[in-house]
Design a protein around this motif. Structure first.
Motif, short mmCIF file in Angstrom:
data_model
loop_
_atom_site.label_atom_id
_atom_site.label_comp_id
_atom_site.label_asym_id
_atom_site.label_seq_id
_atom_site.Cartn_x
_atom_site.Cartn_y
_atom_site.Cartn_z
N SER A 210 0.83 -1.21 0.00
CA SER A 210 0.00 0.00 0.00
C SER A 210 0.87 1.25 0.00
O SER A 210 0.57 2.23 -0.70
CB SER A 210 -0.94 0.00 1.22
N TYR A 211 1.94 1.24 0.79
CA TYR A 211 2.83 2.39 0.84
C TYR A 211 3.49 2.64 -0.52
O TYR A 211 3.54 3.77 -1.01
CB TYR A 211 3.90 2.18 1.91
N LYS A 214 1.00 3.99 -3.11
CA LYS A 214 0.65 5.38 -2.83
C LYS A 214 1.74 6.32 -3.33
O LYS A 214 1.45 7.40 -3.88
CB LYS A 214 0.45 5.57 -1.33
N LYS A 218 1.11 8.89 -6.66
CA LYS A 218 0.89 10.28 -6.25
C LYS A 218 1.20 11.23 -7.41
O LYS A 218 2.31 11.23 -7.95
CB LYS A 218 1.78 10.59 -5.05
N THR A 252 -6.38 6.80 -7.63
CA THR A 252 -6.55 6.74 -6.18
C THR A 252 -7.35 5.50 -5.83
O THR A 252 -8.56 5.55 -5.61
CB THR A 252 -7.24 8.01 -5.65
N SER A 254 -7.90 2.85 -3.14
CA SER A 254 -7.64 2.66 -1.71
C SER A 254 -8.27 1.37 -1.21
O SER A 254 -9.40 1.03 -1.60
CB SER A 254 -8.20 3.84 -0.90
N THR A 255 -7.54 0.67 -0.37
CA THR A 255 -8.08 -0.52 0.28
C THR A 255 -8.00 -0.32 1.79
O THR A 255 -7.11 0.35 2.29
CB THR A 255 -7.28 -1.78 -0.10
N ASP A 256 -8.96 -0.90 2.48
CA ASP A 256 -9.01 -0.81 3.94
C ASP A 256 -8.69 -2.18 4.53
O ASP A 256 -9.27 -3.19 4.10
CB ASP A 256 -10.39 -0.35 4.41
N ASP A 303 -12.56 0.35 -0.99
CA ASP A 303 -13.60 1.26 -0.53
C ASP A 303 -14.54 1.58 -1.71
O ASP A 303 -14.21 1.30 -2.87
CB ASP A 303 -13.01 2.53 0.08
N SER A 306 -13.17 3.50 -4.77
CA SER A 306 -12.21 2.73 -5.55
C SER A 306 -12.92 1.70 -6.43
O SER A 306 -12.49 1.45 -7.56
CB SER A 306 -11.21 2.04 -4.63
#
Length: 372
Positions: A210-211, A214, A218, A252, A254-256, A303, A306
Motif C-alpha cells: 500500500s505504501y 501510494k 501520487k 486513487t 484505496s483498500t481498507d 472502498d 475505488s
C-alpha cells in the motif's frame, strides 16, 4: 545571321528537348526532397510521442495492477498455502468419536472449519484442493459456509463489517477440538504461533504494498516520468500534464484492512492418563503481542470510491496528449493549423463484471491492455 540559324537548329535538336525540361524540373525535385524530409520529421515526432504515451500509461497502470494483485494474494492464496502445510498433519478422534465412526482429520481443517482461514474450491468439505489450473478465472476462495460457531457472513461482502475490538473471535473449531486430540504441547503452541506469524506477515506485506503504490501513483509521478524519459520537448516537472490529469483521477485506489484484535484458539484438555477432557480456550489480544499495538490482519477490501474507479478503468480510460512539432524549412506553423495530438485507451480489468477481484473471493488476475 548564321548564329540565329544555329540556335534554331539547336532548339530543334532532340537533346535540347530533354535538357530544357530537366532544367525546369530541378527545383521541383529539390522541393520534393525538402517536403519528404519535413514529413519524416513530423512522422518521427508523432511516433515518438505515441510511444511515450503508450509506455507511460502502461507503466503507471501496471503499478495499479501489481498492487491489486498483491492485495488479492494476501487476502487468500498466500495464507492458504502457508496453512495448507498442515493438511498432512493428522489428529485422531477421541474414543467416543471413534465409536461414532469418525476418521482422523488434518490440523488445517481445525482452522478452516473454525473460520480461521479461507480455502479454495471445489471441495469445501475439507477445504483441501490441488492448485487451480492456470486458465481458471474463479479460484473459489471462501470461508466454510457451514461454520455455525461464528459465521463469517458479514465478512464476505464488498463492504464487510468488522467485529468489536472487545469480542473474542474464534479462529478454530471448538466442536472439532472437543472431538479430536489437539494437545497444546504436542501441536497447539507451535501451530498457533505459526498462524499468528502468517497473518502478521501478510499484514506487513499488505502495508508495504500500500505504501509503495501510494508513492508511485501520487500526482501520476510514474506516468510523467516515463513520458519525460521518452521525449525531449518537455520539462520533467511539467511533462504530459494534459494526459496525466485525465489518468490521475482514476489512480486513487484505496483498500481498507480488515483486522481483529481478540482471537480465540482451542486445545484439548487431556488428563494425566491421556483421556480427552474437552476443549479449552487459549485467548490472545493481538494489540498486546504485536509491535506498536497492531491488530491482526485478515484481509483488505476496496472502498466504494475505488470500486467505482475500477469499473471505469474496466471500460477503459481514453488519454489524449497534445505535442509540439519541430520547426520546418517553410516556416509554416503546423501546430496552429492542425493541433497535433496522440491518444490511446488504457484498460485495467480482471475476469469479473464488477472488476472487483480483491474481495470477496480474491483472484490475483488483474491485467493491463492498451487500445488505439
Amino acid at each position: 545571321m548564321r548564329w540565329v540559324d544555329q540556335a534554331v537548329w539547336k532548339l530543334k535538336d532532340r537533346k535540347a528537348q530533354i535538357l530544357l525540361p530537366s532544367v525546369l524540373l530541378a527545383p521541383i525535385f529539390i522541393l520534393v526532397i525538402y517536403l519528404l524530409f519535413e514529413m519524416a520529421k513530423v512522422s518521427m515526432t508523432k511516433v515518438r510521442q505515441q510511444f511515450a504515451l503508450d509506455n507511460a500509461a502502461y507503466s503507471q497502470v501496471s503499478a495499479a495492477s501489481t498492487y491489486l494483485n498483491a492485495v488479492a494474494m494476501v487476502n487468500g492464496p498466500l495464507p492458504y498455502r502457508v496453512m495448507a502445510y498442515y493438511k498432512d498433519t493428522k489428529v485422531n478422534p477421541k474414543q467416543t468419536a471413534q465409536q461414532a465412526g469418525k476418521q482422523p482429520i488434518s490440523v488445517f481443517e481445525l482452522f478452516y472449519h473454525g473460520g480461521g482461514v479461507l480455502a479454495l474450491g471445489p471441495d469445501y468439505d475439507t477445504g483441501i484442493n490441488p492448485p487451480p489450473p492456470a486458465e481458471s478465472n474463479d479460484w473459489g476462495f471462501q470461508y466454510d459456509s457451514n461454520n455455525q460457531e461464528y459465521s463469517r457472513g458479514d465478512w464476505t461482502k464488498e463492504q464487510p463489517r468488522a467485529p468489536s475490538d472487545d469480542d473474542y473471535v474464534p479462529v478454530m473449531s471448538n466442536s472439532l477440538v472437543n472431538d479430536y486430540y489437539f494437545p497444546a504441547l504436542r501441536y497447539g503452541v507451535e501451530v498457533i504461533k505459526n498462524y499468528l506469524t502468517t497473518y502478521a506477515t501478510t499484514g506487513d506485506i499488505y502495508a508495504s504494498q500500500s505504501y509503495v503504490y501510494k508513492e508511485v501513483s501520487k500526482n501520476a509521478v510514474m506516468f510523467r516520468e516515463a513520458y519525460y524519459l521518452n521525449t525531449n520537448d518537455c520539462k520533467k516537472s511539467d511533462c504530459a500534464r494534459q494526459s496525466a490529469a485525465q489518468l490521475r483521477r482514476y489512480l486513487t485506489l484505496s483498500t481498507d484492512p480488515f483486522e481483529i484484535n481478540k482471537l480465540r484458539f482451542y486445545a484439548s484438555d487431556s488428563g494425566m492418563s491421556g483421556e480427552h477432557g474437552g476443549a479449552y480456550n487459549i485467548d490472545f489480544a493481538a494489540s498486546e503481542i504485536l509491535p506498536n499495538g497492531k491488530k491482526l490482519f485478515q484481509f483488505a477490501y476496496l472502498d466504494p470510491s475505488s470500486r467505482s474507479r475500477l469499473r471505469a478503468l474496466g471500460r477503459g480510460v481514453t488519454l489524449k496528449q497534445s505535442f509540439k512539432l519541430p520547426k520546418n524549412y517553410f516556416n509554416i506553423n503546423l501546430e496552429q493549423k492542425y493541433k497535433p495530438y496522440v491518444r490511446n485507451t488504457v484498460v485495467l480489468s480482471c475476469p469479473r463484471t464488477s472488476n472487483n477481484c480483491v474481495w470477496p473471493n480474491p483472484l490475483p488476475k488483474y491485467s493491463v491492455t492498451l487500445d488505439p
